[in-house]
Design a protein around this motif. Structure first.
Motif, PDB file in Angstrom:
ATOM      1  N   GLN A   1       0.845  -1.188   0.000  1.00 28.37           N
ATOM      2  CA  GLN A   1       0.000   0.000   0.000  1.00 28.37           C
ATOM      3  C   GLN A   1       0.882   1.238   0.000  1.00 28.37           C
ATOM      4  O   GLN A   1       1.662   1.457   0.903  1.00 28.37           O
ATOM      5  N   VAL A   2       0.739   2.063  -1.026  1.00 25.65           N
ATOM      6  CA  VAL A   2       1.532   3.282  -1.143  1.00 25.65           C
ATOM      7  C   VAL A   2       0.801   4.420  -0.450  1.00 25.65           C
ATOM      8  O   VAL A   2      -0.399   4.600  -0.629  1.00 25.65           O
ATOM      9  N   GLN A   3       1.528   5.176   0.323  1.00 23.71           N
ATOM     10  CA  GLN A   3       0.978   6.359   0.969  1.00 23.71           C
ATOM     11  C   GLN A   3       1.887   7.554   0.711  1.00 23.71           C
ATOM     12  O   GLN A   3       3.112   7.425   0.719  1.00 23.71           O
ATOM     13  N   LEU A   4       1.262   8.709   0.495  1.00 25.89           N
ATOM     14  CA  LEU A   4       1.971   9.963   0.325  1.00 25.89           C
ATOM     15  C   LEU A   4       1.520  10.918   1.413  1.00 25.89           C
ATOM     16  O   LEU A   4       0.318  11.093   1.623  1.00 25.89           O
ATOM     17  N   VAL A   5       2.476  11.537   2.068  1.00 28.61           N
ATOM     18  CA  VAL A   5       2.154  12.481   3.132  1.00 28.61           C
ATOM     19  C   VAL A   5       2.873  13.788   2.860  1.00 28.61           C
ATOM     20  O   VAL A   5       4.107  13.829   2.802  1.00 28.61           O
ATOM     21  N   GLU A   6       2.081  14.862   2.682  1.00 27.17           N
ATOM     22  CA  GLU A   6       2.656  16.183   2.432  1.00 27.17           C
ATOM     23  C   GLU A   6       2.766  16.964   3.735  1.00 27.17           C
ATOM     24  O   GLU A   6       2.007  16.741   4.675  1.00 27.17           O
ATOM     25  N   SER A   7       3.671  17.916   3.731  1.00 24.35           N
ATOM     26  CA  SER A   7       3.795  18.844   4.854  1.00 24.35           C
ATOM     27  C   SER A   7       4.463  20.112   4.348  1.00 24.35           C
ATOM     28  O   SER A   7       5.010  20.142   3.243  1.00 24.35           O
ATOM     29  N   GLY A   8       4.383  21.167   5.172  1.00 24.02           N
ATOM     30  CA  GLY A   8       5.100  22.390   4.852  1.00 24.02           C
ATOM     31  C   GLY A   8       4.244  23.566   4.425  1.00 24.02           C
ATOM     32  O   GLY A   8       4.762  24.658   4.200  1.00 24.02           O
ATOM     33  N   GLY A   9       2.947  23.356   4.284  1.00 26.29           N
ATOM     34  CA  GLY A   9       2.086  24.469   3.902  1.00 26.29           C
ATOM     35  C   GLY A   9       1.938  25.480   5.031  1.00 26.29           C
ATOM     36  O   GLY A   9       2.397  25.265   6.150  1.00 26.29           O
ATOM     37  N   GLY A  10       1.288  26.593   4.717  1.00 23.54           N
ATOM     38  CA  GLY A  10       1.076  27.607   5.732  1.00 23.54           C
ATOM     39  C   GLY A  10       0.556  28.896   5.153  1.00 23.54           C
ATOM     40  O   GLY A  10       0.222  28.975   3.965  1.00 23.54           O
ATOM     41  N   LEU A  11       0.488  29.909   6.003  1.00 22.58           N
ATOM     42  CA  LEU A  11       0.037  31.248   5.624  1.00 22.58           C
ATOM     43  C   LEU A  11       1.254  32.165   5.585  1.00 22.58           C
ATOM     44  O   LEU A  11       1.969  32.304   6.583  1.00 22.58           O
ATOM     45  N   VAL A  12       1.494  32.774   4.420  1.00 18.67           N
ATOM     46  CA  VAL A  12       2.631  33.666   4.251  1.00 18.67           C
ATOM     47  C   VAL A  12       2.195  34.917   3.509  1.00 18.67           C
ATOM     48  O   VAL A  12       1.110  34.959   2.926  1.00 18.67           O
ATOM     49  N   GLN A  13       3.067  35.912   3.512  1.00 15.22           N
ATOM     50  CA  GLN A  13       2.792  37.140   2.773  1.00 15.22           C
ATOM     51  C   GLN A  13       3.375  37.064   1.368  1.00 15.22           C
ATOM     52  O   GLN A  13       4.269  36.248   1.086  1.00 15.22           O
ATOM     53  N   THR A  14       2.891  37.923   0.521  1.00 14.60           N
ATOM     54  CA  THR A  14       3.430  38.019  -0.842  1.00 14.60           C
ATOM     55  C   THR A  14       4.939  38.210  -0.809  1.00 14.60           C
ATOM     56  O   THR A  14       5.449  39.019  -0.023  1.00 14.60           O
TER      57      THR A  14
END
Length: 124
Positions: free
Chosen positions: A1-14
């Motif tokens: 069973q393959v699983q992908l886990v993302e991380s690193g998103g967030g709220l930033v300014q331009t």
């Protein structure tokens, strides 16, 4: 069973930077072409970047070319998306995808596995 886990998103300014990570578990990472897609509210999912298995060549959408960099670390089963000079139009949920059986690197339908997504919000 393959699983992908993302991380690193967030709220930033331009103008800020973010680095997204995607870890694949379950099968040999080096056998997969890896990609990032994104989906903004009310819009269809779109291709962002891909890095091929083997030689590791890359493709980018025109909207991110020169600002985003995709990379992979086969020893850590991970793919990354370095995002610089972020704009409000980059806001969306970013999905990591893995392609094992081949196909177009920019078509979501040709990917075999998907992560759950990570939210990126860029304020003006």
């Amino acid at each position: 069973q393959v699983q992908l886990v993302e991380s690193g998103g967030g709220l930033v300014q331009t103008g800020a930077s973010l680095r997204l990570s995607c870890v694949l578990s379950g099968r040999a990472f080096q056998a997969y072409t890896m990609a990032w897609f994104r989906q903004a509210p009310g819009k269809e999912r779109e291709f962002v970047a891909a890095i091929r298995r083997g030689i590791g060549s890359t493709d980018y959408s025109d909207s991110v070319k020169g600002r985003f960099t995709i990379s992979r670390d086969n020893s850590n089963n991970a793919a990354y998306l370095q995002m610089n000079s972020l704009k409000p139009d980059d806001t969306g949920v970013y999905y990591c995808a893995a392609q094992y059986y081949g196909g177009s690197v920019s078509l979501g339908g040709d990917y075999d596995y998907w992560g759950q997504g990570t939210q990126v919000t860029v304020s003006s």
